[in-house]
Design a protein around this motif. Structure first.
Motif, PDB file in Angstrom:
ATOM      1  N   SER A  51     -30.129  20.459  -9.707  1.00 43.16           N
ATOM      2  CA  SER A  51     -29.190  19.520  -9.095  1.00 43.16           C
ATOM      3  C   SER A  51     -27.764  19.758  -9.583  1.00 43.16           C
ATOM      4  CB  SER A  51     -29.625  18.085  -9.396  1.00 43.16           C
ATOM      5  OG  SER A  51     -30.902  17.817  -8.860  1.00 43.16           O
ATOM      6  N   SER A 100     -24.593  20.486  -7.215  1.00 37.81           N
ATOM      7  CA  SER A 100     -23.329  19.743  -7.311  1.00 37.81           C
ATOM      8  C   SER A 100     -22.148  20.696  -7.454  1.00 37.81           C
ATOM      9  CB  SER A 100     -23.375  18.789  -8.517  1.00 37.81           C
ATOM     10  OG  SER A 100     -24.248  17.711  -8.273  1.00 37.81           O
ATOM     11  N   SER A 120     -18.668  12.887  -8.435  1.00 39.34           N
ATOM     12  CA  SER A 120     -19.183  11.543  -8.736  1.00 39.34           C
ATOM     13  C   SER A 120     -19.819  10.867  -7.525  1.00 39.34           C
ATOM     14  CB  SER A 120     -18.057  10.656  -9.285  1.00 39.34           C
ATOM     15  OG  SER A 120     -17.012  10.533  -8.330  1.00 39.34           O
ATOM     16  N   TYR A 144     -22.283   9.420  -4.993  1.00 40.87           N
ATOM     17  CA  TYR A 144     -23.685   8.992  -5.125  1.00 40.87           C
ATOM     18  C   TYR A 144     -24.237   8.434  -3.802  1.00 40.87           C
ATOM     19  CZ  TYR A 144     -27.781   6.342  -6.622  1.00 40.87           C
ATOM     20  OH  TYR A 144     -29.058   5.849  -6.747  1.00 40.87           O
ATOM     21  N   LEU A 145     -23.473   7.532  -3.177  1.00 41.19           N
ATOM     22  CA  LEU A 145     -23.982   6.871  -1.977  1.00 41.19           C
ATOM     23  C   LEU A 145     -24.188   7.855  -0.840  1.00 41.19           C
ATOM     24  CD1 LEU A 145     -24.738   4.337  -0.410  1.00 41.19           C
ATOM     25  CD2 LEU A 145     -22.309   4.011   0.109  1.00 41.19           C
ATOM     26  N   LEU A 179     -27.129  10.172  -1.217  1.00 39.39           N
ATOM     27  CA  LEU A 179     -28.345   9.373  -1.120  1.00 39.39           C
ATOM     28  C   LEU A 179     -28.696   9.090   0.336  1.00 39.39           C
ATOM     29  CD1 LEU A 179     -30.347   7.945  -3.081  1.00 39.39           C
ATOM     30  CD2 LEU A 179     -28.975   5.883  -2.778  1.00 39.39           C
ATOM     31  N   GLN A 222     -30.817  17.650  -3.831  1.00 40.30           N
ATOM     32  CA  GLN A 222     -30.278  16.504  -4.540  1.00 40.30           C
ATOM     33  C   GLN A 222     -29.127  16.916  -5.444  1.00 40.30           C
ATOM     34  OE1 GLN A 222     -33.368  14.606  -6.734  1.00 40.30           O
ATOM     35  NE2 GLN A 222     -34.249  13.551  -4.973  1.00 40.30           N
ATOM     36  N   PRO A 229     -25.828  13.281  -9.726  1.00 36.56           N
ATOM     37  CA  PRO A 229     -25.910  11.824  -9.928  1.00 36.56           C
ATOM     38  C   PRO A 229     -27.176  11.200  -9.352  1.00 36.56           C
ATOM     39  CG  PRO A 229     -23.699  12.439  -9.244  1.00 36.56           C
ATOM     40  CD  PRO A 229     -24.554  13.657  -9.069  1.00 36.56           C
ATOM     41  N   VAL A 230     -27.601  11.663  -8.175  1.00 36.24           N
ATOM     42  CA  VAL A 230     -28.823  11.126  -7.565  1.00 36.24           C
ATOM     43  C   VAL A 230     -30.041  11.555  -8.372  1.00 36.24           C
ATOM     44  CG1 VAL A 230     -30.253  11.112  -5.491  1.00 36.24           C
ATOM     45  CG2 VAL A 230     -27.762  11.076  -5.288  1.00 36.24           C
ATOM     46  N   ALA A 261     -30.301   9.424 -11.456  1.00 36.76           N
ATOM     47  CA  ALA A 261     -30.766   8.068 -11.162  1.00 36.76           C
ATOM     48  C   ALA A 261     -32.267   8.043 -10.911  1.00 36.76           C
ATOM     49  CB  ALA A 261     -30.023   7.514  -9.950  1.00 36.76           C
ATOM     50  N   ARG A 262     -32.802   9.103 -10.336  1.00 34.96           N
ATOM     51  CA  ARG A 262     -34.228   9.124 -10.020  1.00 34.96           C
ATOM     52  C   ARG A 262     -35.099   9.474 -11.221  1.00 34.96           C
ATOM     53  NH1 ARG A 262     -34.462  11.680  -3.831  1.00 34.96           N
ATOM     54  NH2 ARG A 262     -33.408   9.890  -2.864  1.00 34.96           N
ATOM     55  N   LEU A 268     -22.743  14.784 -17.018  1.00 36.18           N
ATOM     56  CA  LEU A 268     -21.953  14.378 -15.850  1.00 36.18           C
ATOM     57  C   LEU A 268     -20.551  13.928 -16.239  1.00 36.18           C
ATOM     58  CD1 LEU A 268     -24.554  12.402 -13.706  1.00 36.18           C
ATOM     59  CD2 LEU A 268     -23.735  14.732 -13.386  1.00 36.18           C
TER      60      LEU A 268
END
Length: 283
Positions: A79, A83, A216, A218-219, A222, A231, A234-235, A238-239, A258
């Protein structure tokens, strides 16, 4: 005598303000130090040292990079690469788009230029969360979900980067462009040979703005990516928090990674700001 008293008061005030600044700085630094310490110790020691709070809370009994190695060797490592790829493509394409738009809005004269610039300003004042869901529905209809292009496209048109470059281009004397056009240079040549070399610091700043926005994010990832192979970091981080399973040591290590990457980017580019301005001949 009065001057001595004033000097004494000034010194006392300076000492008090310095002490206050140290206390406030410590309040901000201590959580970050605890996060770093937790990433370098086994997970079962992270919260075990909080009661009572001692120097052991911030200093691990044994420093280990096991959390980082375990995290980067798993899906989170892939990931991170995703990124970096998304950020690199977005910065490369976004700088081209921003420079072209900024040049047109600062140099070229055309009807409706003010309205276009107002739209650009409004674009970075509206929260992205307000348009993320309808935009994701459009991308789904276009077949851009679960694609690298779907992750890159929304970050290309960065209104703040356009605004930053436009303001810098406005500070460049118009006589430079006039001299270039007299020599037979077309507008693309003027932009490439005159404005971009003089806009080094502004370009670096805009690149940093675009990079930070994508790093940064994320939304949006997702919403448009459900494939685990695409992915972003950040995602993926979170997972790692499962309903029943979690590893705070690895979670802390991921948060440090990060945070360190954009901090290093800002440090490196900040060192070049002065050099770029000197090279461009700006004062």
């Amino acid at each position: 005598m009065t001057a001595v008293r004033r000097r004494t008061r000034s010194e006392r005030r300076s000492i008090l303000l310095t002490a206050l600044a140290v206390v406030v700085a410590a309040l901000f630094i201590l959580p970050a130090l605890w996060l770093l310490s937790g990433s370098l110790r086994p997970s079962n020691e992270i919260f075990g040292t909080l009661s009572p709070v001692t120097w052991r809370t911030l200093v691990p009994s044994e420093v280990s990079l096991g959390n980082y190695l375990a995290l980067l060797s798993g899906p989170f490592g892939r990931s991170i690469l995703i990124s970096f790829a998304v950020c690199f493509l977005t910065v490369a394409i976004g700088l081209v788009v921003s420079a072209l738009a900024a040049y047109a809005l600062s140099v070229l004269r055309f009807r409706g230029r003010g309205a276009v610039f107002a739209f650009v300003v409004i674009s970075f004042m509206v929260p992205f969360e307000a348009i993320a869901i309808p935009l994701s529905q459009l991308f789904s209809g276009w077949g851009l979900t679960n694609t690298l292009l779907g992750l890159v496209l929304p970050g290309i048109g960065n209104g703040l980067a356009i605004f930053n470059l436009r303001q810098h281009f406005l500070s460049i004397p118009t006589s430079y462009r006039e001299a270039a056009t007299v020599d037979g240079a077309a507008e693309p040549r003027v932009l490439w040979s005159v404005y971009l070399p003089l806009g080094g610091a502004a370009l670096a700043n805009s690149a940093l703005l675009i990079f930070l926005g994508q790093w940064s994010a994320y939304l949006w990832p997702l919403l448009v990516v459900s494939d685990s192979s695409l992915q972003v970091a950040p995602v993926a981080l979170a997972r790692t928090f499962g309903e029943y399973t979690f590893d705070f040591g690895q979670n802390f290590a991921g948060a440090i990674v990060l945070s360190v990457v954009p901090a290093l980017m800002m440090f490196v580019l900040q060192r070049f700001f002065g050099g770029l301005e000197i090279a461009s001949g700006e004062k």
